[in-house]
Design an enzyme around this catalytic site. Structure first.
Site, PDB file in Angstrom:
ATOM      1  N   ARG A  28      -5.121 -42.441 -19.930  1.00  0.00           N
ATOM      2  CA  ARG A  28      -5.446 -41.953 -21.139  1.00  0.00           C
ATOM      3  C   ARG A  28      -6.170 -40.392 -20.998  1.00  0.00           C
ATOM      4  O   ARG A  28      -6.783 -40.285 -20.008  1.00  0.00           O
ATOM      5  CB  ARG A  28      -6.703 -42.795 -21.936  1.00  0.00           C
ATOM      6  CG  ARG A  28      -6.441 -43.954 -22.491  1.00  0.00           C
ATOM      7  CD  ARG A  28      -5.493 -43.818 -23.840  1.00  0.00           C
ATOM      8  NE  ARG A  28      -5.181 -44.997 -24.509  1.00  0.00           N
ATOM      9  CZ  ARG A  28      -3.976 -45.849 -24.181  1.00  0.00           C
ATOM     10  NH1 ARG A  28      -3.178 -45.471 -23.384  1.00  0.00           N
ATOM     11  NH2 ARG A  28      -4.054 -47.038 -24.746  1.00  0.00           N
ATOM     12  N   GLU A  48      -3.838 -36.151 -28.399  1.00  0.00           N
ATOM     13  CA  GLU A  48      -2.394 -36.311 -28.674  1.00  0.00           C
ATOM     14  C   GLU A  48      -2.298 -36.317 -30.203  1.00  0.00           C
ATOM     15  O   GLU A  48      -2.930 -36.726 -30.806  1.00  0.00           O
ATOM     16  CB  GLU A  48      -2.186 -37.610 -27.999  1.00  0.00           C
ATOM     17  CG  GLU A  48      -1.942 -37.588 -26.584  1.00  0.00           C
ATOM     18  CD  GLU A  48      -1.358 -38.970 -25.898  1.00  0.00           C
ATOM     19  OE1 GLU A  48      -0.729 -39.672 -26.598  1.00  0.00           O
ATOM     20  OE2 GLU A  48      -1.675 -39.240 -24.865  1.00  0.00           O
ATOM     21  N   HIS A  75       4.019 -39.036 -23.607  1.00  0.00           N
ATOM     22  CA  HIS A  75       3.435 -40.849 -23.582  1.00  0.00           C
ATOM     23  C   HIS A  75       4.265 -41.571 -23.624  1.00  0.00           C
ATOM     24  O   HIS A  75       4.325 -42.589 -24.302  1.00  0.00           O
ATOM     25  CB  HIS A  75       2.326 -40.916 -24.616  1.00  0.00           C
ATOM     26  CG  HIS A  75       1.347 -42.050 -24.409  1.00  0.00           C
ATOM     27  ND1 HIS A  75       0.161 -41.994 -25.109  1.00  0.00           N
ATOM     28  CD2 HIS A  75       1.301 -43.114 -23.840  1.00  0.00           C
ATOM     29  CE1 HIS A  75      -0.387 -42.944 -24.837  1.00  0.00           C
ATOM     30  NE2 HIS A  75       0.175 -43.654 -24.089  1.00  0.00           N
TER      31      HIS A  75
END
Length: 327
Positions: A242, A271, A289
């Site tokens: 993350r 993000e 991602h």
């Protein structure tokens, strides 16, 4: 919960999963795959017996406070649950499940790909050809660094960290790790892994750092500006966990200043926004991602979601319940 609970799915899922859901539940699908707004999420949880969100849906206390009396289960499509306020869910008697285990190998593959790509300048070389700048082979052109014999420091030796370590051994990397708890001695021996109780001490001695811990309040900016300064200048950082685990602004500053050798990032702190400084750097590989983005993985995730919902609807404890103590 009724035999056919109302299930609201916030994003488009693989066709076989949506088809099976339609057979089993009274399901409301997101055919357009447009991310729901906060207001739409509120309307969804007012109508649903079960909500199936993804990691991009922020299910915080303000959303949960408006949940209808029917909402009893949040069956998240994904492993991480940092997008859900677990404490608020528990207070309201809402069970939360996730999809652990099924993304381990896919994410470890992507981690290893970045560990290879950044020191060997793969993305930079590919861009060189696409832009027509390559003038042919030369003995000193596009020189990268060998990874064989280098020290890999894994931050978080859970399922994914362990899978990364297994791959790393095959590439001749010396495996080091920091974890909340030391892994079993048999696993440590199998991986020939060295445990560091002190994260600071490990960081100061590694050639490559791989972030494989979940994002929790305890791991927010675990790699802070202070800790990033501990890294030797020749160190590469890879993050497939993350973005919030790393202070992205500090990382970008150090990369621009030549204080780190490079980075491979599949996740970002804000993000889908990416720090503009990172976009300009040749020694940084940036991915959208996609660490777990395989068809097999997504179907496995969906099947776990279905099992969790079906088990819960049948009056049993779902197999992938998330407890606050786990995170």
């Amino acid at each position: 919960m009724p035999p056919k609970p109302v299930v609201v799915v916030t994003r488009k899922l693989p066709d076989p999963i949506e088809t099976r859901m339609m057979e089993l539940f009274d399901v409301r699908l997101n055919i357009d795959d447009r991310p729901m707004t906060q207001g739409e999420l509120v309307e969804a949880i007012k109508a649903a017996d079960v909500l199936v969100p993804t990691v991009t849906d922020r299910i915080d206390s303000s959303v949960l406070s408006q949940a209808g009396p029917k909402l009893r289960l949040i069956a998240s499509f994904g492993t991480g649950v940092d997008h859900i306020d677990l404490a608020s869910a528990r207070q309201r008697g809402i069970t939360v499940t996730n999809t652990p285990g099924v993304l381990t190998e896919d994410t470890a593959d992507m981690t290893m790909a970045l560990i290879l790509a950044v020191p060997r300048r793969l993305a930079e070389g590919e861009r060189l050809i696409r832009t027509g700048q390559w003038k042919g082979w030369g003995p000193t052109s596009m020189l990268g660094h060998r990874i064989w014999g280098k020290r890999l420091g894994i931050v978080g030796m859970g399922r994914i960290g362990t899978a990364v370590a297994r791959r790393a051994r095959g590439f001749g990397l010396a495996v080091h790790y920091h974890n909340r708890r030391r892994v079993h001695q048999d696993l440590e021996a199998e991986l020939e892994a060295t445990y560091w109780e002190s994260l600071d001490q490990m960081l100061a001695r590694m050639d490559i750092i791989s972030i494989n811990c979940p994002h929790t309040p305890a791991t927010y900016h675990l790699l802070s500006a202070r800790r990033l300064k501990l890294l030797p200048r020749h160190t590469y950082i890879v993050n497939t966990s993350r973005g919030e685990v790393i202070d992205e602004n500090a990382l970008a500053r150090m990369l621009v200043g030549g204080e780190l050798a490079g980075a491979g990032l599949d996740v970002f702190e804000h993000e889908p926004a990416v720090n503009p400084k990172l976009l300009k750097l040749d020694n940084v590989v940036l991915l959208p991602h996609m660490g777990s983005a395989t068809m097999e993985g997504r179907i496995d995730m969906g099947e776990k979601v279905i099992i969790n919902i079906k088990t819960f609807a049948d009056g049993h404890k779902p197999p992938d319940r998330v407890l606050e103590t786990m995170f």
